[in-house]
Design a protein around this motif. Structure first.
Motif, PDB file in Angstrom:
ATOM      1  N   SER A   7       0.655  -1.216  -0.003  1.00 24.81           N
ATOM      2  CA  SER A   7      -0.188   0.007   0.037  1.00 24.81           C
ATOM      3  C   SER A   7       0.850   1.163  -0.118  1.00 24.81           C
ATOM      4  CB  SER A   7      -0.857   0.039   1.239  1.00 24.81           C
ATOM      5  OG  SER A   7      -1.589  -1.424   1.235  1.00 24.81           O
ATOM      6  N   ASP A   8       1.921   1.374   0.907  1.00 26.64           N
ATOM      7  CA  ASP A   8       2.707   2.452   0.997  1.00 26.64           C
ATOM      8  C   ASP A   8       3.346   2.828  -0.319  1.00 26.64           C
ATOM      9  OD1 ASP A   8       2.006   2.933   3.456  1.00 26.64           O
ATOM     10  OD2 ASP A   8       3.872   1.894   4.404  1.00 26.64           O
ATOM     11  N   LEU A   9       3.827   1.621  -1.097  1.00 31.01           N
ATOM     12  CA  LEU A   9       4.438   1.912  -2.280  1.00 31.01           C
ATOM     13  C   LEU A   9       3.824   2.156  -3.294  1.00 31.01           C
ATOM     14  CD1 LEU A   9       7.182   1.191  -4.068  1.00 31.01           C
ATOM     15  CD2 LEU A   9       6.366  -1.082  -4.418  1.00 31.01           C
ATOM     16  N   ARG A  10       2.578   1.732  -3.423  1.00 32.70           N
ATOM     17  CA  ARG A  10       1.368   2.379  -4.216  1.00 32.70           C
ATOM     18  C   ARG A  10       1.121   3.770  -4.172  1.00 32.70           C
ATOM     19  NH1 ARG A  10       3.045  -1.278  -6.751  1.00 32.70           N
ATOM     20  NH2 ARG A  10       2.034  -3.299  -7.417  1.00 32.70           N
ATOM     21  N   ARG A  11       0.921   4.126  -2.828  1.00 30.19           N
ATOM     22  CA  ARG A  11       0.577   5.422  -2.806  1.00 30.19           C
ATOM     23  C   ARG A  11       1.692   6.569  -3.125  1.00 30.19           C
ATOM     24  NH1 ARG A  11      -2.253   3.436   2.106  1.00 30.19           N
ATOM     25  NH2 ARG A  11      -0.219   3.461   3.496  1.00 30.19           N
ATOM     26  N   SER A  12       3.219   6.115  -2.793  1.00 31.70           N
ATOM     27  CA  SER A  12       4.258   6.582  -3.259  1.00 31.70           C
ATOM     28  C   SER A  12       4.199   6.974  -4.669  1.00 31.70           C
ATOM     29  CB  SER A  12       5.562   6.091  -2.724  1.00 31.70           C
ATOM     30  OG  SER A  12       5.588   6.200  -1.192  1.00 31.70           O
TER      31      SER A  12
END
Length: 273
Positions: A7-12
């Motif tokens: 999730s954090d990677l996609r948000r970044s």
């Protein structure tokens, strides 16, 4: 089975794409505004580039030339202007000025102010009163700004120059190989306050005199506080010059290759016989 929370990677990644898109839009908007400012400036400023004779006939005419010098950042198109025009009665108006700010807002305000100046000059309004009207116009503008200006009116039959200024560097008069600034009449910045009166003064010009009007951005990066001294040092070159265009070339040679923090313009008039 291996599970991983991305999730954090996609948000970044989404934030990076958004930032790239925002940056591209800002760059496109900045490029568009710069192009519009340049086009407006080129439309408003006089189209002549070589020397101009004003009035076109008769004795005592002025040989006029001018040049615009951009800042070290070509994106900083400001509100500097220069103008020279022959009036219906045979007299000549010379003017330079500078408005605060850069971009399309500054150039559009400059276009409004210069258009009003031309109209009032043709109507025969005295330079001092003309400055008062420009002050009222700028003060009542939807987008208020500050500006400086100098306006000169030359009578070729008598050689009398009548001029007024609004918080602007005084014209420089070169005669017999020496230069000096004219003693300025009272005048505050345009748009600074209301209900002020602008004084005007007269000076008698002689054949061969050179009159230099400039904005305060005309200086070298290393001597921003030198004032008009660097221009006054060009007196020997002006004395040898045969035309106003040659005088302008001397100014461009001296200041054109420097990194100015602001754009500038210079207008030079050489009094003929």
């Amino acid at each position: 089975a291996v599970l991983r929370d991305v999730s954090d990677l996609r948000r970044s990644q989404h934030a990076v794409r958004t930032n790239h898109d925002t940056l591209r839009r800002r760059q496109h908007r900045a490029q568009t505004e710069h192009r519009m400012a340049v086009e407006l400036q080129e439309t408003v400023l006089p189209p002549w580039r070589d020397s101009l004779r004003l009035p076109s006939q008769g004795v005592g005419a002025l040989d006029v030339a001018a040049h615009y010098l951009p800042s070290r950042s070509s994106s900083l198109i400001g509100g500097d202007w220069y103008d020279a025009m022959e009036l219906p009665d045979g007299r000549t108006v010379l003017t330079v000025g500078d408005l605060t700010g850069h971009g399309i807002r500054a150039t559009s305000a400059m276009a409004m102010l210069l258009g009003a100046l031309r109209g009032m000059a043709v109507a025969g309004i005295e330079p001092g009163a003309l400055m008062g009207h420009l002050n009222q116009l700028l003060e009542s503008s939807v987008q208020p700004a500050l500006g400086s200006a100098v306006c000169c009116r030359f009578e070729p039959s008598t050689g009398v120059l009548t001029w007024a200024q609004a918080g602007h560097p005084a014209p420089l008069l070169f005669r017999d190989g020496k230069g000096r600034p004219l003693l300025p009449p009272d005048g505050v910045l345009l748009g600074a306050t209301s209900g002020v009166a602008y004084e005007q003064d007269e000076v008698h010009l002689l054949p061969g005199d050179v009159l230099v009007l400039h904005t305060d951005g005309l200086n070298r990066h290393s001597d921003r506080d030198a004032g008009p001294d660097a221009l006054l040092a060009l007196a020997p070159r002006f004395a040898q010059a045969r035309t106003a265009r040659e005088c302008v070339r001397s100014v461009v040679t001296e200041f054109g290759g420097t990194e100015r923090l602001d754009d500038a313009c210079v207008l030079i008039a050489r009094i003929g016989a």
